[in-house]
Design a protein around this motif. Structure first.
Motif, PDB file in Angstrom:
ATOM      1  N   SER A 147       0.839  -1.197   0.000  1.00  0.00           N
ATOM      2  CA  SER A 147       0.000   0.000   0.000  1.00  0.00           C
ATOM      3  C   SER A 147       0.871   1.243   0.000  1.00  0.00           C
ATOM      4  N   ALA A 148       0.297   2.373  -0.366  1.00  0.00           N
ATOM      5  CA  ALA A 148       1.039   3.630  -0.426  1.00  0.00           C
ATOM      6  C   ALA A 148       1.634   3.959   0.942  1.00  0.00           C
ATOM      7  N   GLY A 149       2.919   4.318   0.955  1.00  0.00           N
ATOM      8  CA  GLY A 149       3.604   4.656   2.196  1.00  0.00           C
ATOM      9  C   GLY A 149       4.294   3.495   2.869  1.00  0.00           C
ATOM     10  N   GLU A 150       4.047   2.275   2.410  1.00  0.00           N
ATOM     11  CA  GLU A 150       4.639   1.094   3.042  1.00  0.00           C
ATOM     12  C   GLU A 150       6.113   0.956   2.679  1.00  0.00           C
ATOM     13  N   TYR A 151       6.943   0.582   3.668  1.00  0.00           N
ATOM     14  CA  TYR A 151       8.356   0.319   3.426  1.00  0.00           C
ATOM     15  C   TYR A 151       8.521  -1.148   3.043  1.00  0.00           C
ATOM     16  N   VAL A 152       9.036  -1.394   1.856  1.00  0.00           N
ATOM     17  CA  VAL A 152       9.258  -2.766   1.411  1.00  0.00           C
ATOM     18  C   VAL A 152      10.537  -3.306   2.036  1.00  0.00           C
ATOM     19  N   ILE A 153      11.626  -2.547   1.939  1.00  0.00           N
ATOM     20  CA  ILE A 153      12.882  -2.876   2.631  1.00  0.00           C
ATOM     21  C   ILE A 153      13.437  -1.593   3.231  1.00  0.00           C
ATOM     22  N   SER A 167       3.703  -3.882 -10.595  1.00  0.00           N
ATOM     23  CA  SER A 167       3.025  -2.593 -10.705  1.00  0.00           C
ATOM     24  C   SER A 167       3.343  -1.744  -9.490  1.00  0.00           C
ATOM     25  N   GLY A 168       3.175  -0.432  -9.642  1.00  0.00           N
ATOM     26  CA  GLY A 168       3.380   0.488  -8.528  1.00  0.00           C
ATOM     27  C   GLY A 168       4.583   1.393  -8.716  1.00  0.00           C
ATOM     28  N   LEU A 169       4.582   2.492  -7.981  1.00  0.00           N
ATOM     29  CA  LEU A 169       5.683   3.455  -7.981  1.00  0.00           C
ATOM     30  C   LEU A 169       6.407   3.359  -6.637  1.00  0.00           C
ATOM     31  N   TYR A 170       7.738   3.290  -6.671  1.00  0.00           N
ATOM     32  CA  TYR A 170       8.535   3.068  -5.465  1.00  0.00           C
ATOM     33  C   TYR A 170       9.710   4.040  -5.444  1.00  0.00           C
ATOM     34  N   ASN A 171       9.931   4.691  -4.311  1.00  0.00           N
ATOM     35  CA  ASN A 171      11.067   5.598  -4.135  1.00  0.00           C
ATOM     36  C   ASN A 171      12.250   4.862  -3.533  1.00  0.00           C
ATOM     37  N   ILE A 172      13.456   5.276  -3.926  1.00  0.00           N
ATOM     38  CA  ILE A 172      14.699   4.696  -3.423  1.00  0.00           C
ATOM     39  C   ILE A 172      15.405   5.737  -2.565  1.00  0.00           C
ATOM     40  N   TYR A 173      15.703   5.381  -1.322  1.00  0.00           N
ATOM     41  CA  TYR A 173      16.387   6.292  -0.411  1.00  0.00           C
ATOM     42  C   TYR A 173      17.696   5.660   0.063  1.00  0.00           C
ATOM     43  N   ALA A 197      21.837  -7.711  -1.091  1.00  0.00           N
ATOM     44  CA  ALA A 197      21.875  -8.229   0.274  1.00  0.00           C
ATOM     45  C   ALA A 197      21.890  -9.749   0.284  1.00  0.00           C
ATOM     46  N   LEU A 198      21.247 -10.375  -0.700  1.00  0.00           N
ATOM     47  CA  LEU A 198      21.208 -11.833  -0.752  1.00  0.00           C
ATOM     48  C   LEU A 198      22.481 -12.401  -1.372  1.00  0.00           C
ATOM     49  N   MET A 199      23.047 -11.704  -2.341  1.00  0.00           N
ATOM     50  CA  MET A 199      24.258 -12.179  -3.004  1.00  0.00           C
ATOM     51  C   MET A 199      25.466 -12.102  -2.086  1.00  0.00           C
ATOM     52  N   TYR A 200      25.560 -11.015  -1.314  1.00  0.00           N
ATOM     53  CA  TYR A 200      26.742 -10.781  -0.495  1.00  0.00           C
ATOM     54  C   TYR A 200      26.480 -10.955   0.992  1.00  0.00           C
ATOM     55  N   ASN A 201      25.268 -11.413   1.358  1.00  0.00           N
ATOM     56  CA  ASN A 201      24.925 -11.644   2.757  1.00  0.00           C
ATOM     57  C   ASN A 201      25.240 -10.422   3.599  1.00  0.00           C
ATOM     58  N   MET A 202      24.805  -9.268   3.140  1.00  0.00           N
ATOM     59  CA  MET A 202      25.074  -8.011   3.804  1.00  0.00           C
ATOM     60  C   MET A 202      23.755  -7.280   4.039  1.00  0.00           C
ATOM     61  N   PRO A 203      23.741  -6.283   4.934  1.00  0.00           N
ATOM     62  CA  PRO A 203      22.503  -5.523   5.168  1.00  0.00           C
ATOM     63  C   PRO A 203      22.030  -4.807   3.913  1.00  0.00           C
ATOM     64  N   ARG A 204      20.768  -4.443   3.911  1.00  0.00           N
ATOM     65  CA  ARG A 204      20.196  -3.729   2.781  1.00  0.00           C
ATOM     66  C   ARG A 204      20.964  -2.439   2.520  1.00  0.00           C
ATOM     67  N   ALA A 205      21.239  -2.158   1.236  1.00  0.00           N
ATOM     68  CA  ALA A 205      22.030  -0.989   0.860  1.00  0.00           C
ATOM     69  C   ALA A 205      21.169   0.241   0.638  1.00  0.00           C
ATOM     70  N   ALA A 206      19.848   0.095   0.629  1.00  0.00           N
ATOM     71  CA  ALA A 206      18.960   1.227   0.378  1.00  0.00           C
ATOM     72  C   ALA A 206      17.596   0.933   0.990  1.00  0.00           C
ATOM     73  N   THR A 207      16.785   1.978   1.091  1.00  0.00           N
ATOM     74  CA  THR A 207      15.409   1.851   1.552  1.00  0.00           C
ATOM     75  C   THR A 207      14.478   2.007   0.359  1.00  0.00           C
ATOM     76  N   ILE A 208      13.497   1.123   0.242  1.00  0.00           N
ATOM     77  CA  ILE A 208      12.508   1.190  -0.830  1.00  0.00           C
ATOM     78  C   ILE A 208      11.140   1.416  -0.197  1.00  0.00           C
ATOM     79  N   GLN A 209      10.477   2.519  -0.566  1.00  0.00           N
ATOM     80  CA  GLN A 209       9.161   2.838  -0.027  1.00  0.00           C
ATOM     81  C   GLN A 209       8.154   2.962  -1.168  1.00  0.00           C
ATOM     82  N   ALA A 210       6.986   2.347  -0.981  1.00  0.00           N
ATOM     83  CA  ALA A 210       5.932   2.424  -1.990  1.00  0.00           C
ATOM     84  C   ALA A 210       5.294   3.808  -1.965  1.00  0.00           C
TER      85      ALA A 210
END
Length: 306
Positions: A147-153, A167-173, A197-210
């Motif tokens: 939904s709008a405003g939800e943080y995916v990662i 589908s959908g528009l997502y911002n990258i922070y 994060a899955l390839m290198y077993n490391m924390p997420r490099a960015a925030t994705i928000q719907a």
């Protein structure tokens, strides 16, 4: 330089290159060389500034580190924008992973499979898969509505899933030097994210928000590694062996051959198809993986000879 030569690779080189790759993917510079020069110059200046700051505060830091109080030091936050290098050190090695894992299947209707196939069609990670492996991908992915405003990662979190956008528009922070989120790009109804994060077993490099409501297709970490990483690794090894058999490439180093293998794209031709035609502009080089080819040349007399 021999093929079996051991390289003393600095421990932080992989992280440095991953950080630079992420920055390139987000910023999409038009001139990669100029961008790299500016990126690493800024990185060097930031490191120099931090070293000066640490030197100025060394006395107070030493007193804190040598504190003999029985009270334990507070744990660093588990979430947020701080990168945890200890996690990064556990990078996935497909060569030493003998576990094929259990095949995951999420039931889907014919319409869902058709929509998912359209969504993954142009995703770079899937281009090296054969039809059977692609079916495994379609089986293993599951729907996630947002939904709008939800943080995916969120940047700094552990990676759990890889996502493909239907589908959908997502911002990258990405957090700036002060830890504040900075908008660096967006996805508009197409794209994928979460693979680093899955390839290198490391924390997420960015925030994705719907920004709007939308639909994602997700794949969990074990399945992502089993299907995509191990498949890509095996195909690279196969292509490296193919290139090793080509006499004109005998002078390439192992590293150069590996990079050339990564650039190869598999093409399948039916019997009787003309692959290249004499006189046409050159648009690529071909290596025969399997099959029998006929080569002919038209001479000055206009006659074709095999």
């Amino acid at each position: 330089m021999t093929q079996n030569q051991k390289y003393d690779i600095p421990s932080d080189l992989q992280e440095l290159l991953v950080e630079f790759t992420v920055s390139c993917l987000l910023e999409k510079p038009s001139n990669l060389v100029d961008y790299a020069a500016d990126y690493f110059t800024r990185l060097r200046d930031q490191q120099s500034s931090r070293r000066l700051s640490r030197r100025a505060m060394s006395d107070s830091d030493d007193s804190m580190l040598t504190d003999e109080s029985d009270e334990p030091m507070p744990e660093p936050p588990a979430r947020g924008y701080t990168r945890r290098k200890s996690v990064f050190a556990e990078a996935y090695d497909p060569e030493n992973d003998a576990d094929e894992g259990e095949k995951v299947v999420y039931p889907k209707s014919d319409l869902q499979r058709s929509r998912l196939a359209d969504a993954v069609r142009n995703i770079l990670l899937f281009r090296s898969l054969d039809p059977e492996q692609m079916q495994d991908v379609l089986d293993a992915m599951f729907e996630k509505t947002v939904s709008a405003g939800e943080y995916v990662i969120k940047q700094g979190d552990d990676g759990d899933n890889f996502y493909v956008i239907e589908s959908g528009l997502y911002n990258i922070y990405v957090a700036d030097n002060d830890g504040q989120p900075k908008l660096v790009g967006n996805y508009d109804n197409v794209g994928s994210f979460g693979e680093l994060a899955l390839m290198y077993n490391m924390p997420r490099a960015a925030t994705i928000q719907a920004v709007s409501s939308g639909l994602l297709w997700a794949m969990d970490r074990p399945t992502f590694r089993r299907i995509l990483l191990k498949t890509a690794f095996r195909k690279r090894k196969m292509y490296e062996q193919l290139l090793e058999s080509v006499p004109m490439l005998g002078t390439l180093t192992s590293y150069e051959r590996m990079n050339l293998a990564d650039a190869l794209v598999s093409r399948t031709y039916t019997d009787g198809t003309c692959i290249i035609r004499q006189g046409d502009p050159a648009d690529g080089m071909f290596f025969v993986e399997d099959g029998l080819l006929r080569i002919s040349i038209v001479g000055d007399n206009g006659q074709e000879a095999e």
